[in-house]
Every structure is written in C-alpha cells, then in structure tokens.
Design a protein around this motif. Structure first.
Motif, mmCIF file in Angstrom:
data_model
loop_
_atom_site.group_PDB
_atom_site.id
_atom_site.type_symbol
_atom_site.label_atom_id
_atom_site.label_comp_id
_atom_site.label_asym_id
_atom_site.label_seq_id
_atom_site.Cartn_x
_atom_site.Cartn_y
_atom_site.Cartn_z
ATOM 1 N N SER A 156 -11.199 5.831 -1.273
ATOM 2 C CA SER A 156 -10.045 4.932 -1.355
ATOM 3 C C SER A 156 -9.188 5.070 -0.097
ATOM 4 O O SER A 156 -8.967 6.186 0.393
ATOM 5 C CB SER A 156 -9.201 5.269 -2.584
ATOM 6 O OG SER A 156 -8.029 4.480 -2.631
ATOM 7 N N ALA A 157 -8.723 3.938 0.426
ATOM 8 C CA ALA A 157 -7.842 3.935 1.597
ATOM 9 C C ALA A 157 -6.541 3.215 1.244
ATOM 10 O O ALA A 157 -6.574 2.102 0.747
ATOM 11 C CB ALA A 157 -8.517 3.258 2.782
ATOM 12 N N GLU A 158 -5.423 3.870 1.508
ATOM 13 C CA GLU A 158 -4.122 3.305 1.164
ATOM 14 C C GLU A 158 -3.118 3.534 2.290
ATOM 15 O O GLU A 158 -3.167 4.560 2.981
ATOM 16 C CB GLU A 158 -3.570 3.962 -0.115
ATOM 17 C CG GLU A 158 -4.433 3.774 -1.351
ATOM 18 C CD GLU A 158 -4.439 2.339 -1.849
ATOM 19 O OE1 GLU A 158 -3.504 1.589 -1.480
ATOM 20 O OE2 GLU A 158 -5.356 1.971 -2.590
ATOM 21 N N PRO A 159 -2.183 2.584 2.484
ATOM 22 C CA PRO A 159 -1.137 2.790 3.496
ATOM 23 C C PRO A 159 -0.170 3.886 3.051
ATOM 24 O O PRO A 159 0.063 4.065 1.854
ATOM 25 C CB PRO A 159 -0.446 1.426 3.568
ATOM 26 C CG PRO A 159 -0.685 0.819 2.225
ATOM 27 C CD PRO A 159 -2.057 1.272 1.815
ATOM 28 N N VAL A 160 0.365 4.604 4.006
ATOM 29 C CA VAL A 160 1.357 5.650 3.732
ATOM 30 C C VAL A 160 2.661 5.217 4.386
ATOM 31 O O VAL A 160 2.707 4.986 5.595
ATOM 32 C CB VAL A 160 0.910 7.014 4.287
ATOM 33 C CG1 VAL A 160 1.974 8.074 4.006
ATOM 34 C CG2 VAL A 160 -0.425 7.430 3.690
ATOM 35 N N THR A 161 3.710 5.094 3.614
ATOM 36 C CA THR A 161 4.993 4.641 4.148
ATOM 37 C C THR A 161 5.847 5.800 4.652
ATOM 38 O O THR A 161 5.683 6.947 4.215
ATOM 39 C CB THR A 161 5.786 3.875 3.075
ATOM 40 O OG1 THR A 161 6.008 4.736 1.945
ATOM 41 C CG2 THR A 161 5.018 2.640 2.624
ATOM 42 N N GLY A 162 6.730 5.493 5.587
ATOM 43 C CA GLY A 162 7.674 6.483 6.086
ATOM 44 C C GLY A 162 7.080 7.544 6.979
ATOM 45 O O GLY A 162 7.660 8.610 7.167
ATOM 46 N N LEU A 163 5.914 7.268 7.568
ATOM 47 C CA LEU A 163 5.246 8.253 8.416
ATOM 48 C C LEU A 163 4.789 7.565 9.706
ATOM 49 O O LEU A 163 3.797 6.832 9.716
ATOM 50 C CB LEU A 163 4.050 8.851 7.675
ATOM 51 C CG LEU A 163 3.420 10.124 8.253
ATOM 52 C CD1 LEU A 163 4.445 11.261 8.295
ATOM 53 C CD2 LEU A 163 2.216 10.545 7.417
ATOM 54 N N GLY A 164 5.525 7.785 10.809
ATOM 55 C CA GLY A 164 5.177 7.173 12.079
ATOM 56 C C GLY A 164 5.271 5.656 12.035
ATOM 57 O O GLY A 164 5.881 5.064 11.142
ATOM 58 N N GLU A 165 4.654 5.000 13.022
ATOM 59 C CA GLU A 165 4.620 3.534 13.039
ATOM 60 C C GLU A 165 3.521 3.003 12.132
ATOM 61 O O GLU A 165 3.626 1.911 11.591
ATOM 62 C CB GLU A 165 4.375 3.028 14.469
ATOM 63 C CG GLU A 165 5.612 2.960 15.335
ATOM 64 C CD GLU A 165 6.145 4.343 15.697
ATOM 65 O OE1 GLU A 165 7.359 4.567 15.537
ATOM 66 O OE2 GLU A 165 5.347 5.203 16.126
ATOM 67 N N GLN A 166 2.441 3.764 11.991
ATOM 68 C CA GLN A 166 1.309 3.383 11.147
ATOM 69 C C GLN A 166 0.741 4.638 10.509
ATOM 70 O O GLN A 166 0.644 5.680 11.153
ATOM 71 C CB GLN A 166 0.197 2.715 11.974
ATOM 72 C CG GLN A 166 0.562 1.395 12.608
ATOM 73 C CD GLN A 166 -0.537 0.904 13.536
ATOM 74 O OE1 GLN A 166 -0.714 1.423 14.630
ATOM 75 N NE2 GLN A 166 -1.289 -0.108 13.107
ATOM 76 N N ALA A 167 0.357 4.551 9.249
ATOM 77 C CA ALA A 167 -0.251 5.709 8.588
ATOM 78 C C ALA A 167 -1.135 5.244 7.434
ATOM 79 O O ALA A 167 -0.780 4.319 6.698
ATOM 80 C CB ALA A 167 0.827 6.665 8.070
#
Length: 281
Positions: A156-167
């Motif tokens: 599974s691949a999910e976006p991570v918020t609040g970490l750098g410009e992209q995570a």
C-alpha cells in the motif's frame, strides 16, 4: 515624318528617368535596412533564465539524524547504538546509516528490528535544472522502487502530510527465512534533499511479528526526526550560499519597492503554507 523620330526618342528618354530614380531609391532603402540590422546591439537578445538556487548545501550526519531515545525504542538491543554509517565518496551529496538488533526473550521468542535512513542532495545545474526539480525526480524514483519490491504482500502507498514538500509511505509484508516481516518505507523530499527511511521487524522462535500499524508509526517518527535534521535545526550554515544571496536580493528588492512616498506597508499574516503530499498508488 523624318523630324518626328528624334522627338519621340527624347520623350522616351525623359520618361525613363523617373523609373531609374525609383529603383535607385528602393535600392538605397534596402541597404539602409541591412546596415541597421547588422548594427543591432547584442544586449537586445534575450538571455537564458538562470535556475533557482539550491537551498541546502550540505547533509546532516546520518547516524546523528535520529535521536538516541528513538533508536532505543525502535531497535531494542541494537548492536551499535551509534549506528553503522553507509559508504559515500561525497558526504555532502549522499549519506546513510543503519541500526539492527535482536531482543532475545528465550523460550518466549525474540523480536528483530532493522532501521535504515539515507539522504541524497542535489545541486542546481543550468543544464539539468534546479536542485528541487532534480530531487523531485529522485523522490518519484525512490517511491517507485519501494512499490516494486519483489514478493511484497498487501502493498500500500499513501501520502504523508506535514512532512517536507512531498512524502509517501509504502507498506508491505515480506516472508524471509520462514518469518513474516512487516516493512514501512517513508520517502520524503524537502527542498533539494530526498530522505528515504525504511523500518522493518519480525518475531522469531514463535514470537508474534509486529503489526503493520506499529511499524508504520515507528517509521514516521524516525522520518520526522531525519527530515528535521536536514534543516540543521536552524543552523544557517547548512543553507547554500547561492540561496542566501538570492534571498537577500529578493529582500532588498521588496524593501525598495515598498519604501516609496505615500505607499502603505504590506499587511502581515500568520498563515503558513501547507505542505504538499504526492503519492502514486
């Protein structure tokens, strides 16, 4: 009849004079245009735009990028608390460190944990693009690499918020040596630096393997510390000299434009730009 012939010749000759003058005039205009074009100033040509300066000029010590307390919590009984540094011929562009440990509980089984963090920094290049643009390409590459893990289960691949410009977080299960391992990889781009952190674990000798949720939680905590270390915790020496010059120039231009007579000051806001999270599932 004989007298009219010379008269006709004189009329034709006179009629031809204006035509010659017109031709000569056109020829003169054409030569002037060519001369004007040849003397055009080189400064009139458009200059090629310069790429944006890279923000970070160096990388943190990978083995010191994650706190000792976090290492103790995530990798109990670690063999080397100081971490094992990765080999790099250019520590300002690449760096890494890893920790592993086996918490042996005898007949109750054992717990194995492994943690790895890697940093890759990109400089701005006129022909290749800005450091941030090059880092974005590397970020996408690392996410795809984690997703392409062979024999991965429940990936599974999910976006991570609040970490750098992209995570992005990539989680999956993997069976190795008859044991069920749980993996979590966090890939982050912060300006011109890409941070790739992987955390995994398994239970041995009958011990229950850690849950996917616990492994992901631990990976996120370690990733937050690693990404924070890239900024040097406010250490300005980690910022690229070219980026400092660019920022200083922009600041001076802003001050100049707002210092005119009768101009009102710009309103201040406390809003902060939100971080962007991008993931490809």
């Amino acid at each position: 009849m004989h007298r009219s012939a010379p008269r006709l010749s004189r009329i034709l000759a006179c009629a031809a004079v204006p035509v010659m003058l017109v031709v000569a005039g056109c020829s003169s205009d054409s030569d002037d245009a060519k001369s004007s074009g040849a003397s055009a100033s080189p400064s009139a040509k458009k200059s090629e735009p310069t790429v944006e300066a890279a923000k970070f000029a160096s990388l943190p010590d990978a083995c010191a990028s994650i706190g000792k307390k976090t290492i103790e919590d995530l990798v109990p009984k670690t063999k080397n608390k100081g971490g094992t540094p990765g080999k790099s011929s250019d520590t300002t562009s690449r760096g890494g460190c890893s920790w592993n440990g086996l918490d042996d509980n005898g007949v109750k089984g054992s717990q194995y944990r492994w943690l790895d963090v890697g940093f890759t920094r990109f400089e701005s290049d006129q022909s290749l693009g800005s450091g941030a643009k090059r880092a974005t390409a590397e970020y996408t590459k690392q996410v795809a690499k984690a997703q392409a893990t062979e024999d991965a289960k429940k990936l599974s691949a999910e976006p991570v918020t609040g970490l750098g410009e992209q995570a992005t977080s990539v989680t999956y299960g993997l069976k190795k040596s008859d044991e069920d391992f749980e993996y979590a990889t966090i890939v982050t781009r912060t300006e011109n630096v890409v941070v790739t952190l992987t955390y995994n674990g398994a239970g041995f000798a009958g011990a229950k393997s850690p849950s996917a949720a616990d492994i992901l939680k631990g990976a996120k905590k370690a990733a937050e510390e690693a990404v924070s270390a890239v900024g040097g915790d406010g250490d300005k020496s980690s910022v690229s000299p070219s980026a400092k010059a660019s920022s200083s120039s922009s600041s001076k231009e802003s001050d100049t434009s707002s210092s005119g007579a009768g101009s009102s000051p710009s309103p201040k806001t406390g809003a902060k730009s939100s971080s962007k999270a991008v993931a490809k599932s």
